[in-house]
Design a protein around this motif. Structure first.
Motif, PDB file in Angstrom:
ATOM      1  N   UNK A  16      38.988   1.847  26.312  1.00 28.83           N
ATOM      2  CA  UNK A  16      38.308   3.047  26.782  1.00 28.83           C
ATOM      3  C   UNK A  16      37.550   3.749  25.670  1.00 28.83           C
ATOM      4  N   UNK A  17      37.401   5.061  25.827  1.00 27.86           N
ATOM      5  CA  UNK A  17      36.613   5.852  24.876  1.00 27.86           C
ATOM      6  C   UNK A  17      37.456   6.235  23.668  1.00 27.86           C
ATOM      7  N   UNK A  18      36.797   6.195  22.484  1.00 26.43           N
ATOM      8  CA  UNK A  18      37.504   6.533  21.258  1.00 26.43           C
ATOM      9  C   UNK A  18      36.558   6.916  20.141  1.00 26.43           C
ATOM     10  N   UNK A  19      37.157   7.337  19.036  1.00 28.39           N
ATOM     11  CA  UNK A  19      36.407   7.780  17.859  1.00 28.39           C
ATOM     12  C   UNK A  19      36.829   6.940  16.662  1.00 28.39           C
ATOM     13  N   UNK A  20      35.838   6.460  15.909  1.00 30.43           N
ATOM     14  CA  UNK A  20      36.111   5.689  14.701  1.00 30.43           C
ATOM     15  C   UNK A  20      36.668   6.643  13.643  1.00 30.43           C
ATOM     16  N   UNK A  26      36.754  -5.422   7.496  1.00 31.69           N
ATOM     17  CA  UNK A  26      36.796  -6.295   8.661  1.00 31.69           C
ATOM     18  C   UNK A  26      37.004  -5.565   9.987  1.00 31.69           C
ATOM     19  N   UNK A  27      37.474  -4.320   9.925  1.00 32.87           N
ATOM     20  CA  UNK A  27      37.882  -3.634  11.152  1.00 32.87           C
ATOM     21  C   UNK A  27      37.405  -2.182  11.207  1.00 32.87           C
ATOM     22  N   UNK A  28      37.286  -1.710  12.432  1.00 30.89           N
ATOM     23  CA  UNK A  28      37.192  -0.279  12.709  1.00 30.89           C
ATOM     24  C   UNK A  28      38.593   0.177  13.102  1.00 30.89           C
ATOM     25  N   UNK A  29      38.995   1.311  12.632  1.00 28.91           N
ATOM     26  CA  UNK A  29      40.207   1.954  13.109  1.00 28.91           C
ATOM     27  C   UNK A  29      39.726   3.013  14.083  1.00 28.91           C
ATOM     28  N   UNK A  40      39.995  -2.680  15.721  1.00 31.96           N
ATOM     29  CA  UNK A  40      39.168  -3.676  16.403  1.00 31.96           C
ATOM     30  C   UNK A  40      38.220  -4.294  15.388  1.00 31.96           C
ATOM     31  N   UNK A  41      37.864  -5.532  15.610  1.00 33.16           N
ATOM     32  CA  UNK A  41      36.951  -6.229  14.707  1.00 33.16           C
ATOM     33  C   UNK A  41      35.600  -5.526  14.664  1.00 33.16           C
ATOM     34  N   UNK A  42      34.930  -5.601  13.529  1.00 36.94           N
ATOM     35  CA  UNK A  42      33.614  -4.980  13.384  1.00 36.94           C
ATOM     36  C   UNK A  42      32.623  -5.514  14.416  1.00 36.94           C
ATOM     37  N   UNK A  43      32.779  -6.789  14.771  1.00 42.20           N
ATOM     38  CA  UNK A  43      31.833  -7.386  15.715  1.00 42.20           C
ATOM     39  C   UNK A  43      32.384  -7.460  17.141  1.00 42.20           C
TER      40      UNK A  43
END
Length: 175
Positions: A16-20, A26-29, A40-43
């Motif tokens: 769903x909706x979220x904020x980085x 390698x990842x977004x938190x 989640x993976x950057x890509x």
């Protein structure tokens, strides 16, 4: 692929909706409204609701720690860990005066630590002399010769070191 910065808002098909809230190599938190913190993976597949640029801290903790260690090694007067020879561990140094007054005792590890501190401070002084812009080359050579003689005077303490590479080396050992 353009990196999203901290504060970017996304819509992920699963979470769903979220904020980085953080970005690694390698990842977004991402903190999601319904699912909490996820990486989640950057890509990964998601829609960008609002992208924020130039708010990326892509330096890892390891990089920061390594940089700090290098700075401390360069500017402090203590460097690597130096081991005392096994036979001296737990031992004590006894100074016995000839005039009948009381002996002075201390743990040999304390004495060893002081010897290592002296060595490290001499090394720092040596670095400062070699990098000095106020001394000409001949003055640097002269001072370096004094330092070499100091190391030579301290070779008696080499018996305390576990590793030969930690020994003091004077003039004879330099050639």
């Amino acid at each position: 692929m353009k990196l999203l910065g901290i504060g970017s808002r996304i819509d992920h098909p699963e979470y769903g909706k979220g904020v980085v809230t953080n970005v690694s190599s390698k990842h977004y938190w991402v903190t999601f409204l319904e699912n909490g913190l996820e990486t989640i993976d950057l890509d990964a597949d998601f829609d960008v609701i609002e992208g924020v640029e130039d708010e990326v801290d892509s330096v890892s903790f390891f990089d920061v720690e390594r940089s700090l260690v290098k700075i401390l090694e360069k500017w402090s007067d203590t460097h690597e860990k130096v081991a005392i020879a096994d036979k001296w561990k737990g031992g004590k140094l006894i100074l016995e005066p000839d005039d009948g007054t009381a002996n002075k005792e201390m743990p040999i590890e304390t004495f060893f630590h002081k010897i290592v501190m002296v060595r490290d401070r001499i090394r720092v002084m040596e670095q400062k002399i070699n990098s000095s812009k106020n001394l000409d080359d001949q003055e640097k050579v002269d001072l370096q010769q004094y330092i070499t003689r100091i190391y030579g005077s301290l070779t008696s303490f080499n018996v305390l070191f576990k590793t030969k590479s930690d020994h003091f080396v004077g003039e004879r050992g330099k050639g």
